[in-house]
Design an enzyme around this catalytic site. Structure first.
Site, PDB file in Angstrom:
ATOM      1  CE1 TYR A 142      40.109  10.066  30.874  1.00  0.00           C
ATOM      2  CE2 TYR A 142      39.284  11.062  32.893  1.00  0.00           C
ATOM      3  CZ  TYR A 142      40.294  10.896  31.968  1.00  0.00           C
ATOM      4  OH  TYR A 142      41.473  11.543  32.149  1.00  0.00           O
ATOM      5  CE  LYS A 189      48.188   3.522  18.209  1.00  0.00           C
ATOM      6  NZ  LYS A 189      49.509   3.907  17.663  1.00  0.00           N
ATOM      7  CG  ASP A 221      51.584   6.891  17.618  1.00  0.00           C
ATOM      8  OD1 ASP A 221      50.724   7.474  16.912  1.00  0.00           O
ATOM      9  OD2 ASP A 221      52.095   5.804  17.290  1.00  0.00           O
ATOM     10  CG  ASP A 245      43.915  13.534  31.272  1.00  0.00           C
ATOM     11  OD1 ASP A 245      43.885  14.651  31.822  1.00  0.00           O
ATOM     12  OD2 ASP A 245      44.408  12.525  31.812  1.00  0.00           O
ATOM     13  CG  ASP A 249      48.591  17.182  32.121  1.00  0.00           C
ATOM     14  OD1 ASP A 249      47.552  17.867  32.108  1.00  0.00           O
ATOM     15  OD2 ASP A 249      49.021  16.606  33.132  1.00  0.00           O
TER      16      ASP A 249
END
Ligand code: IPM
Ligand code: MN
Length: 365
Positions: A142, A189, A221, A245, A249
């Site tokens: 970001y 990751k 994942d 983020d 959701d």
């Protein structure tokens, strides 16, 4: 208590839901004998139209000088459909997070029993889910360097983490875990990304200072899959900005709807409270948005920034009662909801306030 609150409604349904959040704050002030002073500030699309800036200096100044911030949402379809526009509403949000040092974003995923049927996930998988996400909020891809090369034909966004950024969010997660089930899942990751290897290494080291807390690591994942396969296997989750983020959701489905998820952003100074849903232009102006995420954000504000535990608990109880009585906004209604129980934004705000008044009267009696 006397407190100053800056309200930033922003764009789209942000305006509609924060109006209800503010109404609830006013009710809390009168019921519990506090003095809340409100100030409004602009951010996002409206601010760009008026001043050319996504976050005007005047707004930032107001925020730096208050006790808590209630924020709605930013975003506008105009920008989504035109990636060449240089000044964008989301920049206001990112600048606000950075300038106010809001590095820790707490996103509690708690399912109200009444809403078991509202999710697309099976009730027996969901029941009892209660997860607290710590999303790092001022680093990662970001805020890393970004740009274009090769006459615009190549684009890059640098995924970057500094050790101190990981340390401070890890501490927050471990400390919260001590007040809950004493378990932290760190998501990264690390099988591919160097920044994730730094993340994992740092979380492991900080973890040594919390021997009473169990620490596990998952790749993002796999975590995305397990989150809906077995949400009860998570308690406190700590992760980077981008993964957080996306995962939150996804996790909103565990709470029934995006319209139910509140968040708190904290760090160096003042706290900021906001729903995790965005500006939702598809339903803007219809008055049907679910205000509960904003109202739940108010509960977090009272609890975390003002230390008003009793007020926050009464508010959550009032929401719970409202749902128990069968009232729903469209997003959390299901086939069994009678038409007359489907409320608009203002009606839902009013029902919660009505319950809040009733509850405090009962306590006083
Ligand atoms: C969120 C939002 C923002 C983010 C957008 C609007 C920039 O999706 O708060 O989750 O990506 O952080
Ligand atoms: Mn998001």
């Amino acid at each position: 208590m006397r407190k100053r609150i800056v309200v930033l409604p922003g764009d789209g349904i942000g305006k509609e839901v924060t109006a209800e959040g503010k109404k609830v704050l006013e009710t809390i002030a009168s019921l519990f004998d506090h003095q809340f002073e409100f100030d409004e500030a602009t951010i996002g699309h409206d601010a760009i139209e008026a001043t050319g800036q996504a976050l005007p200096d005047e707004s930032l100044e107001k925020m730096k000088n208050c006790d808590a911030i209630l924020f709605g949402a930013v975003g506008h379809p105009k920008y989504d459909n035109d990636p060449t526009l240089k000044v964008r509403p989301e920049q206001g949000l990112l600048k606000m997070r950075k300038e106010l040092g809001l590095y820790a974003n707490l996103r509690p995923i708690k399912l109200f029993d009444e809403l078991l049927g509202a999710s697309s996930i099976k009730p027996e998988i969901l029941k009892g889910s209660d997860i607290l996400f710590f999303r790092e909020l001022t680093g990662d891809v970001y805020f890393g360097e970004k740009g274009r090369k090769d006459e615009g034909k190549t684009a890059f966004d640098l995924m970057i983490y500094h050790r101190y950024e990981v340390e401070r969010i890890a501490h927050k997660a471990f400390q919260a875990a001590r007040t809950r089930k004493k378990k932290v899942t760190s998501v990264d990751k690390a099988n591919v990304l160097e920044s994730s290897r730094l993340w994992r290494e740092t979380v492991q080291e900080i973890g040594k200072q919390y021997p009473d807390v169990q620490l596990e690591h998952q790749f993002v994942d796999a975590a995305a899959m397990k989150l809906i396969q077995n949400p009860r296997s998570f308690d406190v989750v700590v992760t980077g900005n981008l993964f957080g983020d996306i995962l939150t959701d996804e996790a909103s489905q565990i709470a029934g709807s995006m319209g139910m998820l509140a968040s708190a952003s904290v760090g160096d100074s003042v706290g900021l409270y906001e729903p995790i849903h965005g500006s939702a232009h598809d339903i803007t102006g219809k008055g049907i948005a679910n205000p509960l995420a904003s109202i739940l954000s108010v509960a977090l504000l009272l609890d975390i920034s003002f230390g008003m535990k009793e007020e926050a608990e009464s508010l959550i109880k009032a929401i719970d009662q409202t749902l128990k009585q069968g009232y729903r906004t469209g997003d959390i209604a299901d086939k069994t909801t009678p038409k007359e129980n489907i409320l608009n934004t203002q009606q839902m705000g009013d029902k919660v306030i009505q319950q809040l008044k009733k509850l405090t009267k009962e306590v006083a009696a």
